[in-house]
Design an enzyme around this catalytic site. Structure first.
Site, PDB file in Angstrom:
ATOM      1  N   ASP A   5     101.517 141.818 109.674  1.00  0.00           N
ATOM      2  CA  ASP A   5     102.454 140.708 108.439  1.00  0.00           C
ATOM      3  C   ASP A   5     101.574 140.421 106.968  1.00  0.00           C
ATOM      4  O   ASP A   5     101.976 139.245 106.591  1.00  0.00           O
ATOM      5  CB  ASP A   5     102.478 139.156 108.969  1.00  0.00           C
ATOM      6  CG  ASP A   5     101.190 138.949 109.237  1.00  0.00           C
ATOM      7  OD1 ASP A   5     100.211 139.004 110.128  1.00  0.00           O
ATOM      8  OD2 ASP A   5     101.034 137.749 111.042  1.00  0.00           O
ATOM      9  N   GLU A  64      98.035 138.921 106.982  1.00  0.00           N
ATOM     10  CA  GLU A  64      96.698 137.961 107.317  1.00  0.00           C
ATOM     11  C   GLU A  64      95.815 139.247 107.239  1.00  0.00           C
ATOM     12  O   GLU A  64      95.558 139.681 107.931  1.00  0.00           O
ATOM     13  CB  GLU A  64      97.472 137.399 108.763  1.00  0.00           C
ATOM     14  CG  GLU A  64      98.673 136.386 107.931  1.00  0.00           C
ATOM     15  CD  GLU A  64      98.951 135.452 109.584  1.00  0.00           C
ATOM     16  OE1 GLU A  64      98.175 135.290 110.273  1.00  0.00           O
ATOM     17  OE2 GLU A  64      99.704 134.702 109.376  1.00  0.00           O
ATOM     18  N   ARG A 104      86.509 131.286  85.508  1.00  0.00           N
ATOM     19  CA  ARG A 104      86.834 131.242  84.097  1.00  0.00           C
ATOM     20  C   ARG A 104      87.651 129.285  84.222  1.00  0.00           C
ATOM     21  O   ARG A 104      88.137 128.892  82.727  1.00  0.00           O
ATOM     22  CB  ARG A 104      87.871 132.147  83.359  1.00  0.00           C
ATOM     23  CG  ARG A 104      86.746 133.403  82.596  1.00  0.00           C
ATOM     24  CD  ARG A 104      87.733 134.572  82.336  1.00  0.00           C
ATOM     25  NE  ARG A 104      88.565 135.192  83.510  1.00  0.00           N
ATOM     26  CZ  ARG A 104      89.159 136.542  83.077  1.00  0.00           C
ATOM     27  NH1 ARG A 104      89.388 136.637  81.780  1.00  0.00           N
ATOM     28  NH2 ARG A 104      90.141 137.183  84.314  1.00  0.00           N
ATOM     29  N   GLN A 105      88.624 129.033  85.192  1.00  0.00           N
ATOM     30  CA  GLN A 105      89.366 128.435  85.130  1.00  0.00           C
ATOM     31  C   GLN A 105      88.270 127.078  85.594  1.00  0.00           C
ATOM     32  O   GLN A 105      88.767 126.644  87.120  1.00  0.00           O
ATOM     33  CB  GLN A 105      90.806 128.360  86.283  1.00  0.00           C
ATOM     34  CG  GLN A 105      91.422 127.369  86.345  1.00  0.00           C
ATOM     35  CD  GLN A 105      92.547 126.984  85.336  1.00  0.00           C
ATOM     36  OE1 GLN A 105      92.279 127.906  84.086  1.00  0.00           O
ATOM     37  NE2 GLN A 105      92.852 126.213  84.619  1.00  0.00           N
ATOM     38  N   LYS A 147      86.744 132.312  68.394  1.00  0.00           N
ATOM     39  CA  LYS A 147      88.190 133.171  68.790  1.00  0.00           C
ATOM     40  C   LYS A 147      89.155 131.647  69.634  1.00  0.00           C
ATOM     41  O   LYS A 147      88.886 131.159  69.842  1.00  0.00           O
ATOM     42  CB  LYS A 147      87.409 133.527  69.988  1.00  0.00           C
ATOM     43  CG  LYS A 147      88.035 134.236  71.191  1.00  0.00           C
ATOM     44  CD  LYS A 147      87.746 134.871  72.212  1.00  0.00           C
ATOM     45  CE  LYS A 147      87.947 134.143  74.323  1.00  0.00           C
ATOM     46  NZ  LYS A 147      87.091 135.267  74.961  1.00  0.00           N
ATOM     47  N   THR A 191      91.615 142.196  80.003  1.00  0.00           N
ATOM     48  CA  THR A 191      92.440 142.560  79.156  1.00  0.00           C
ATOM     49  C   THR A 191      92.142 143.365  77.749  1.00  0.00           C
ATOM     50  O   THR A 191      92.689 144.407  77.716  1.00  0.00           O
ATOM     51  CB  THR A 191      93.734 141.979  78.356  1.00  0.00           C
ATOM     52  OG1 THR A 191      93.195 141.317  77.192  1.00  0.00           O
ATOM     53  CG2 THR A 191      94.535 140.674  79.544  1.00  0.00           C
TER      54      THR A 191
HETATM   55  C1  R5P Z   1      86.571 134.352  78.258  1.00  0.00           C
HETATM   56  O1  R5P Z   1      85.972 133.140  77.584  1.00  0.00           O
HETATM   57  C2  R5P Z   1      85.329 135.249  78.859  1.00  0.00           C
HETATM   58  O2  R5P Z   1      84.220 134.707  78.719  1.00  0.00           O
HETATM   59  C3  R5P Z   1      86.549 136.593  78.497  1.00  0.00           C
HETATM   60  O3  R5P Z   1      86.091 136.913  76.567  1.00  0.00           O
HETATM   61  C4  R5P Z   1      87.453 137.102  78.150  1.00  0.00           C
HETATM   62  O4  R5P Z   1      87.273 136.639  79.873  1.00  0.00           O
HETATM   63  C5  R5P Z   1      87.844 138.423  78.141  1.00  0.00           C
HETATM   64  O5  R5P Z   1      89.444 138.269  78.174  1.00  0.00           O
HETATM   65  P1  R5P Z   1      90.126 139.596  77.678  1.00  0.00           P
HETATM   66  O6  R5P Z   1      88.914 140.397  77.696  1.00  0.00           O
HETATM   67  O7  R5P Z   1      91.503 139.397  78.654  1.00  0.00           O
HETATM   68  O8  R5P Z   1      89.906 139.488  76.691  1.00  0.00           O
END
Ligand code: R5P
Length: 295
Positions: free
Chosen positions: A37, A39, A97-98, A191, A223
């Site tokens: 299932d 788990e 990151r969160q 950024k 990504t």
């Molecule tokens: C975010 O602030 C991290 O330091 C990286 O810059 C970020 O996670 C990179 O993510 P991605 O490759 O999706 O742009």
């Protein structure tokens, strides 16, 4: 004296082996599987009652949620079987990151994860290059951030005309650290990330990169959007080469191929997540951190 065991999940056993042999400790591989299932099931294949300390090693990527839950099962089983002191090594710390509430209604996921580990009476969590080290903390549990920056400086030996760049202000401290080891000048880009779509925009700043080799240093390549956008901007400003160095390379959806197509000259990653770009091995840094924690 505490008698320690190193236990790792199969896909983390290279790190577990090196920790165990460096510290002269026994090492076991935790059995794991999924029930029909879905788990999780884990089991120590040896008698834990003779150990009072455990160093548990889990590469929690990919499949972060199930691997984190396996970790919690393994921690709880060990404690239930009499182990008093548990150190958890998560070389890549998921959810790092969160580390704040970006939009109303969101959880602070890193805090949730650390609270869970702390509530299971974990003594310490050791992770490598955590996104924002100041957010890596929980009551009653030590959180140790292992910095790989001396190794990144080693990669720059023999390069003359280099500039170290952080893709954003938040990561500037990383390039500063590498600069302390290497002596190269450093700066950052501006950024912006759309919190809904995830799309990254990099705004050029006044930077002297013309005719220079630029090394972008970051904690994560997910990504690849950050590195790709930064590379476009840096090339348009006359950088001769753009190299990407990141501790944790998730390389989602062929991010590496897209980065190379965008003009990135090289990609370097650590072994927290093994890829074909892994050139930095952080195991001995983890060993060094553990030595300071165990008695
Ligand atoms: C975010 O602030 C991290 O330091 C990286 O810059 C970020 O996670 C990179 O993510 P991605 O490759 O999706 O742009």
């Amino acid at each position: 004296m505490v008698k320690y065991l190193v236990a790792s999940f199969e896909w983390s056993s290279d790190i577990g082996n090196e920790i165990a042999s460096s510290l002269g400790l026994a090492h076991t591989i935790i059995e794991s599987k999924f029930f029909p299932d879905g788990e999780s099931y884990v089991r120590y294949p040896i008698d834990l009652s003779v150990y009072d300390g455990l160093i548990l090693v889990q590469r929690a990527y990919p499949n972060q949620d199930s691997r984190l839950f396996q970790t919690m099962l393994a921690v709880d089983a060990a404690r239930d079987l009499g182990v008093r002191e548990i150190h958890v090594v998560l070389p890549y710390l998921p959810y790092a990151r969160q580390d704040r509430r970006f939009r109303d209604g969101e959880p602070i996921s890193l805090s949730t994860l650390l609270t869970l580990l702390s509530s299971l009476k974990v003594s310490s969590v050791i992770a490598v290059d955590v996104h924002k080290p100041e957010a890596f903390r929980a009551p009653g549990m030590r959180c140790v951030n292992v910095e790989p920056f001396e190794f990144y400086a080693d990669l720059l030996r023999g390069v003359d005309n280099a500039v170290l760049l952080s893709p954003d202000l938040g990561s500037l401290w990383r390039v500063k650290r590498v600069s302390e080891y290497s002596g190269f000048q450093y700066s950052y880009l501006e950024k912006f990330r759309d919190r809904v779509t995830g799309e990254v925009t990099i705004r050029p700043r006044e930077l002297d990169v013309a005719g220079k080799e630029v090394f972008i240093i970051d904690d994560i390549i997910a990504t690849g959007g950050t590195i790709i956008e930064a590379t476009k901007v840096l090339k348009s400003m006359g950088a001769t080469k753009v190299h990407a160095i990141a501790t944790h390379c998730l390389l989602l959806n062929n991010a590496d191929l897209r980065m190379l197509e965008a003009g990135v000259s090289s990609i370097t990653c650590s072994n927290t997540i093994p890829t074909k770009y892994t050139r930095v091995n952080v195991n001995q840094l983890i060993v060094r951190a553990i030595k300071e924690l165990i008695t």
